[in-house]
Motif scaffolding. Structure first.
Motif: not given
Length: 136
Positions: A8-10, A91-95, A117-122
Motif C-alpha cells: 500500500t502507500d503506507a 513502513v518497510l517490514a522485513y523478515c 482487498e487485502i489478498v489482492d494487495a498482497a
C-alpha cells in the motif's frame, strides 16, 4: 538493494535487509523499518538487527523490532497493528522472505471485511495469501 515490494502507500515488505540497504531505503522515503526476523534465524551470516537499527537511526529512521517465527500469534498481530498505527509512515517490514511480515500485516485487518482487498494487495506485491482470506 533489497527487493522492496510495495503493498500500500503506507506499507511495503522485503526479505532480509543489510546495513548497506538502509541508505537506499531512507532515500526511497521510508520512515520506519520493522524487523520481523529473529536474530540468528539464518545462522551467523545473517545481519544483526542491532546493526540495521544503528544505521537506520543514524539516518533519522524509526526502527522497531518485532521478531517472531512461524505464524503470527494474536499477540504479534496486536503489536503489529500498534506499530502500523503509531510509527511514522511509510513502513518497510522485513523478515527472511517477506512472507511472515505481509501475513502479520494482513491479519491486522482481520474482521474488517476487507479480506478480498487485502489478498489482492498482497498478490500485487507477489505474495499469495488466499489461504488466509477466510480469516480476514
Amino acid at each position: 538493494m533489497a527487493d522492496i515490494r510495495q503493498v500500500t502507500d503506507a506499507f511495503a515488505v522485503a526479505a532480509q535487509l543489510s546495513e548497506e540497504d538502509v541508505a537506499a531505503i531512507a532515500a526511497a522515503g521510508f520512515k520506519t523499518i520493522l524487523c520481523n526476523r529473529p536474530d540468528g534465524e539464518g545462522g551467523p551470516m545473517q545481519p544483526k538487527s542491532s546493526a540495521i537499527r544503528a544505521k537506520a537511526e543514524s539516518l533519522g529512521l524509526t526502527f522497531v523490532a518485532l521478531p517472531f517465527s512461524g505464524a503470527p500469534t494474536p499477540e504479534i498481530v496486536s503489536q503489529m497493528a500498534h506499530v502500523l498505527n503509531d510509527a511514522p509512515q511509510p513502513v518497510l517490514a522485513y523478515c527472511r522472505t517477506g512472507t511472515r511480515s505481509i501475513t502479520a500485516w494482513a491479519l491486522t485487518h482481520a474482521g474488517q471485511g476487507a479480506g478480498e482487498e487485502i489478498v489482492d494487495a498482497a498478490a500485487g506485491a507477489g505474495y499469495d495469501l488466499s489461504n488466509i482470506e477466510r480469516l480476514l
